[in-house]
Design a protein around this motif. Structure first.
Motif, mmCIF file in Angstrom:
data_model
loop_
_atom_site.group_PDB
_atom_site.id
_atom_site.type_symbol
_atom_site.label_atom_id
_atom_site.label_comp_id
_atom_site.label_asym_id
_atom_site.label_seq_id
_atom_site.Cartn_x
_atom_site.Cartn_y
_atom_site.Cartn_z
ATOM 1 N N LEU A 1 89.987 -70.822 70.884
ATOM 2 C CA LEU A 1 90.130 -71.374 72.193
ATOM 3 C C LEU A 1 89.824 -70.154 73.148
ATOM 4 O O LEU A 1 89.288 -70.065 74.158
ATOM 5 C CB LEU A 1 91.695 -71.573 72.357
ATOM 6 C CG LEU A 1 92.094 -71.595 74.101
ATOM 7 C CD1 LEU A 1 91.631 -72.736 74.654
ATOM 8 C CD2 LEU A 1 93.541 -72.123 73.842
ATOM 9 N N LEU A 2 90.611 -68.778 72.512
ATOM 10 C CA LEU A 2 90.271 -67.608 73.293
ATOM 11 C C LEU A 2 88.864 -67.124 73.394
ATOM 12 O O LEU A 2 88.330 -67.015 74.578
ATOM 13 C CB LEU A 2 91.035 -66.502 72.349
ATOM 14 C CG LEU A 2 90.480 -64.923 72.599
ATOM 15 C CD1 LEU A 2 91.298 -64.564 74.115
ATOM 16 C CD2 LEU A 2 91.043 -64.140 71.716
ATOM 17 N N LEU A 3 88.058 -67.123 72.461
ATOM 18 C CA LEU A 3 86.451 -66.838 72.464
ATOM 19 C C LEU A 3 85.914 -67.869 73.524
ATOM 20 O O LEU A 3 84.967 -67.468 74.276
ATOM 21 C CB LEU A 3 86.011 -66.742 70.931
ATOM 22 C CG LEU A 3 86.676 -65.597 70.535
ATOM 23 C CD1 LEU A 3 85.830 -65.796 68.829
ATOM 24 C CD2 LEU A 3 86.247 -64.330 70.978
ATOM 25 N N SER A 4 86.228 -69.063 73.426
ATOM 26 C CA SER A 4 85.529 -70.296 74.374
ATOM 27 C C SER A 4 85.641 -69.623 75.667
ATOM 28 O O SER A 4 84.853 -69.842 76.629
ATOM 29 C CB SER A 4 86.077 -71.472 73.799
ATOM 30 O OG SER A 4 85.797 -71.903 72.588
ATOM 31 N N ILE A 5 86.891 -69.097 75.936
ATOM 32 C CA ILE A 5 87.145 -68.865 77.392
ATOM 33 C C ILE A 5 86.174 -67.779 77.810
ATOM 34 O O ILE A 5 85.601 -67.699 78.709
ATOM 35 C CB ILE A 5 88.565 -68.813 77.633
ATOM 36 C CG1 ILE A 5 89.529 -70.046 77.450
ATOM 37 C CG2 ILE A 5 88.895 -68.168 78.954
ATOM 38 C CD1 ILE A 5 90.946 -70.012 77.433
ATOM 39 N N VAL A 6 86.513 -66.576 76.987
ATOM 40 C CA VAL A 6 85.942 -65.232 77.288
ATOM 41 C C VAL A 6 84.646 -65.454 77.188
ATOM 42 O O VAL A 6 83.597 -64.811 78.101
ATOM 43 C CB VAL A 6 86.614 -64.232 76.281
ATOM 44 C CG1 VAL A 6 85.826 -62.959 76.507
ATOM 45 C CG2 VAL A 6 87.968 -64.094 76.489
ATOM 46 N N VAL A 7 83.973 -65.988 76.400
ATOM 47 C CA VAL A 7 82.436 -66.020 76.015
ATOM 48 C C VAL A 7 81.850 -66.861 77.164
ATOM 49 O O VAL A 7 80.861 -66.493 77.732
ATOM 50 C CB VAL A 7 82.150 -66.626 74.737
ATOM 51 C CG1 VAL A 7 80.619 -66.904 74.630
ATOM 52 C CG2 VAL A 7 82.553 -65.801 73.605
ATOM 53 N N ILE B 1 76.818 -76.221 72.126
ATOM 54 C CA ILE B 1 78.056 -75.770 71.478
ATOM 55 C C ILE B 1 77.380 -75.778 70.127
ATOM 56 O O ILE B 1 76.961 -76.769 69.478
ATOM 57 C CB ILE B 1 79.116 -76.527 71.768
ATOM 58 C CG1 ILE B 1 79.583 -76.740 73.100
ATOM 59 C CG2 ILE B 1 80.360 -76.021 70.818
ATOM 60 C CD1 ILE B 1 80.626 -77.604 73.407
ATOM 61 N N ALA B 2 77.517 -74.377 69.553
ATOM 62 C CA ALA B 2 76.998 -74.128 68.021
ATOM 63 C C ALA B 2 78.327 -73.820 67.207
ATOM 64 O O ALA B 2 79.394 -73.584 67.594
ATOM 65 C CB ALA B 2 76.167 -73.021 68.067
ATOM 66 N N ALA B 3 77.952 -73.675 65.928
ATOM 67 C CA ALA B 3 78.712 -73.863 64.792
ATOM 68 C C ALA B 3 79.720 -72.566 64.978
ATOM 69 O O ALA B 3 80.804 -72.610 64.227
ATOM 70 C CB ALA B 3 78.344 -74.140 63.570
ATOM 71 N N ILE B 4 79.045 -71.416 64.969
ATOM 72 C CA ILE B 4 79.903 -70.043 64.892
ATOM 73 C C ILE B 4 80.467 -69.468 66.483
ATOM 74 O O ILE B 4 79.460 -69.400 66.897
ATOM 75 C CB ILE B 4 78.997 -69.198 64.132
ATOM 76 C CG1 ILE B 4 78.335 -69.595 62.804
ATOM 77 C CG2 ILE B 4 79.777 -67.814 64.030
ATOM 78 C CD1 ILE B 4 77.371 -68.651 62.342
ATOM 79 N N PRO B 5 81.640 -69.732 66.461
ATOM 80 C CA PRO B 5 82.156 -69.536 67.801
ATOM 81 C C PRO B 5 82.394 -67.923 68.266
ATOM 82 O O PRO B 5 83.318 -67.617 68.868
ATOM 83 C CB PRO B 5 83.441 -70.166 67.957
ATOM 84 C CG PRO B 5 83.992 -70.105 66.510
ATOM 85 C CD PRO B 5 82.666 -70.225 65.563
ATOM 86 N N LEU B 6 81.518 -67.148 67.547
ATOM 87 C CA LEU B 6 81.830 -65.493 67.778
ATOM 88 C C LEU B 6 80.979 -65.082 68.569
ATOM 89 O O LEU B 6 80.303 -64.184 68.422
ATOM 90 C CB LEU B 6 81.855 -64.729 66.314
ATOM 91 C CG LEU B 6 82.827 -65.170 65.320
ATOM 92 C CD1 LEU B 6 82.669 -64.438 63.956
ATOM 93 C CD2 LEU B 6 84.336 -65.297 65.756
ATOM 94 N N GLY B 7 80.616 -65.800 69.847
ATOM 95 C CA GLY B 7 79.691 -65.149 70.860
ATOM 96 C C GLY B 7 78.986 -66.259 71.561
ATOM 97 O O GLY B 7 79.393 -67.498 71.638
ATOM 98 N N GLY B 8 77.797 -66.030 72.372
ATOM 99 C CA GLY B 8 77.126 -66.864 72.872
ATOM 100 C C GLY B 8 75.881 -66.341 73.410
ATOM 101 O O GLY B 8 75.555 -65.089 73.497
ATOM 102 N N TYR B 9 75.280 -67.290 74.363
ATOM 103 C CA TYR B 9 74.023 -66.610 74.774
ATOM 104 C C TYR B 9 73.489 -67.319 75.722
ATOM 105 O O TYR B 9 73.550 -68.624 75.933
ATOM 106 C CB TYR B 9 72.634 -66.291 73.983
ATOM 107 C CG TYR B 9 72.342 -67.396 73.130
ATOM 108 C CD1 TYR B 9 71.344 -67.938 73.553
ATOM 109 C CD2 TYR B 9 72.890 -67.872 71.790
ATOM 110 C CE1 TYR B 9 70.668 -69.112 72.807
ATOM 111 C CE2 TYR B 9 72.363 -68.834 71.200
ATOM 112 C CZ TYR B 9 71.271 -69.623 71.870
ATOM 113 O OH TYR B 9 70.656 -70.539 71.069
ATOM 114 N N VAL B 10 72.588 -66.715 76.824
ATOM 115 C CA VAL B 10 71.632 -67.551 77.972
ATOM 116 C C VAL B 10 70.349 -67.110 77.527
ATOM 117 O O VAL B 10 70.007 -65.937 77.433
ATOM 118 C CB VAL B 10 72.240 -66.963 79.248
ATOM 119 C CG1 VAL B 10 71.202 -67.651 80.359
ATOM 120 C CG2 VAL B 10 73.749 -67.441 79.428
#
Length: 466
Positions: A22-28, A70-79
């Motif tokens: 939940l935390l990373l989803s918001i921040v990322v 939405i990908a499997a490893i929730p430790l980040g993201g990208y555009v």
């Protein structure tokens, strides 16, 4: 008993993991949303917006032509933006590719991620301060003999009013104030108030040991200060079924008065006696209906506690006096909207400044790098803050958002700051660095980030083991 421990540990793991997601989803999402929004505003075509890495769990292409993932490893993201360096681009789309944008536009797009994190921090701090942030009044508990605090003349029961001239109302504010002195051997002026006479004095704490020098040691432990909490007496309020206490015949309303013949009065004394007593037989003396009874108890193994902590399976009886004392310690930091916004700006600035100081002190070796936390430590803190309530979780979201925004500004290739560093050189030179140099920089940056992540994870594992 073993199955009960496993079940409890599993539930804690699930709760902490869910809190971290939940935390990373918001921040990322907000961080990547900054890149996304500015890129589109400046005419750069966006192909994909992903929260997480790895295997795709969910994917949908919007009317704007962007693939949302939405990908499997929730430790980040990208555009992912249109870029001739990453694939073929049609002639008509070339003006909308990232690499064709001016260096000023590229700087704005890259800087938008960290800036979005700082804006998020301000907004969540603002919301938390309007809701009200619960805290505990900073009343001094036991002062360790021979400690820095005792030498400074601090006494149990005094209330901390300010640290180095900065007013404090809760232990959380005290901790943040002390964090400014991590890695330093200096003097700290602490103003305290006597709760009976209401007289104030300033005590000077002369640091003979650096705060943060010993990994895992809190500033309060370094100073020799314990947090004051009302003492819970040893009346029994609940006895769990099929536990050492129930099997030994301990009942609700019993009052424990002795442990292996030693008189005890308060709950912390019992906890201390249980240390290193797991799976041993002890004698408890209880007062029941005016009569003393001696009961033999075969202790179990404590849950989520120090190794070999004995387990009874009881909970204390909370009397009205204890509740009243606890209520007197509660503080709720709540402000009207204008002042709440002002406090949010101050809080964001403090965490940003603290991030700079911490990195500088780690690099200068004034602070042990073993204090760094990885995903396990962050997950545990996220779970704890969410357990306390919404406002505490919002405060933690704000703190992590500032940290991620700051870390992304570091001039390390792979991070936003590394890209900004390259673009800064391009502005000075009038042309970009060669792709070979940038590629080598990216590989070095990737190794640095992976090494730092592994090191922080190792710290987490070491702390869990301890």
């Amino acid at each position: 008993m073993m199955m009960e421990n496993i079940s409890h540990s599993l539930m804690s793991f699930i709760w902490n993991a869910a809190s971290l997601i939940l935390l990373l989803s918001i921040v990322v999402t907000i961080h990547e949303g900054g890149h996304f929004w500015v890129a589109r505003k400046l005419g750069v075509k966006v192909l994909k917006f992903s929260i997480g890495f790895g295997k795709t769990i969910f994917s949908k292409t919007g009317r704007d032509g962007v693939e949302y993932v939405i990908a499997a490893i929730p430790l980040g993201g990208y555009v992912k933006m249109l870029d001739e360096r990453e694939g073929e681009v049609s002639v008509q789309d070339r003006p909308y590719s990232f690499n064709q944008a001016s260096v000023g536009k590229r700087i704005a797009i890259v800087a938008a991620g960290p800036l979005a994190n700082f804006l998020l921090a301000i907004m969540v701090f603002w919301s938390a301060f309007m809701i009200g942030v619960p805290g505990v009044k900073p009343v001094l508990g036991e002062i360790k003999t021979g400690s820095i605090a005792q030498i400074a003349g601090l006494q149990s029961g005094e209330i901390i009013r300010s640290i180095q001239g900065e007013p404090v109302q809760t232990w959380m504010q005290v901790g943040l104030a002390f964090a400014n002195f991590i890695g330093e051997k200096t003097s700290i002026d602490m103003e305290v108030e006597d709760p009976l006479s209401h007289t104030k004095k300033i005590s000077r704490l002369q640091l003979t040991t650096k705060i943060g020098e010993n990994a895992g040691e809190s500033p309060l432990e370094t100073l020799g200060i314990k947090v004051y909490l009302p003492q819970i007496r040893l009346g029994i309020g609940h006895v769990a079924e099929n536990t050492p206490a129930s099997r030994a015949g301990i009942k609700v309303d019993d009052l424990i008065v002795a442990f292996d013949g030693d008189d005890i009065t308060y709950w912390p004394q019992l906890v201390q006696k249980l240390e290193k007593k797991a799976e041993q037989t002890v004698e408890l003396t209880v007062l029941r209906e005016g009569q003393l009874r001696r009961l033999k108890v075969r202790l179990g193994v404590g849950k989520n506690s120090a190794p070999q902590m004995g387990y009874l399976g009881i909970q204390p009886k909370i009397d009205e006096q204890y509740r009243q004392e606890l209520d007197q310690l509660r503080v709720n930091l709540q402000y009207e909207p204008t002042e709440a916004f002002h406090q949010a700006l101050i809080k964001t600035g403090k965490f940003f400044t603290l991030s700079i100081q911490t990195i500088r002190k780690i690099l200068s070796r004034d602070v042990s790098a073993k204090n760094l936390s990885g995903p396990v430590g962050i997950a545990e803190s996220a779970g704890n803050s969410l357990s306390v309530g919404l406002s505490q979780f919002l405060m933690f979201v704000g703190m992590i958002s500032v940290s991620i925004g700051f870390l992304n500004l570091l001039p390390i290739p792979v991070l936003d700051g590394g890209h900004l560093f390259f673009y800064g050189i391009e502005l000075v030179r009038g042309k970009p660095l060669s792709e070979n140099i940038q590629e080598v920089g990216m590989k070095i940056g990737l190794v640095l980030i992976l090494s730092l992540t592994i090191f922080a994870l190792f710290n987490d594992i070491s702390r869990v083991g301890m």
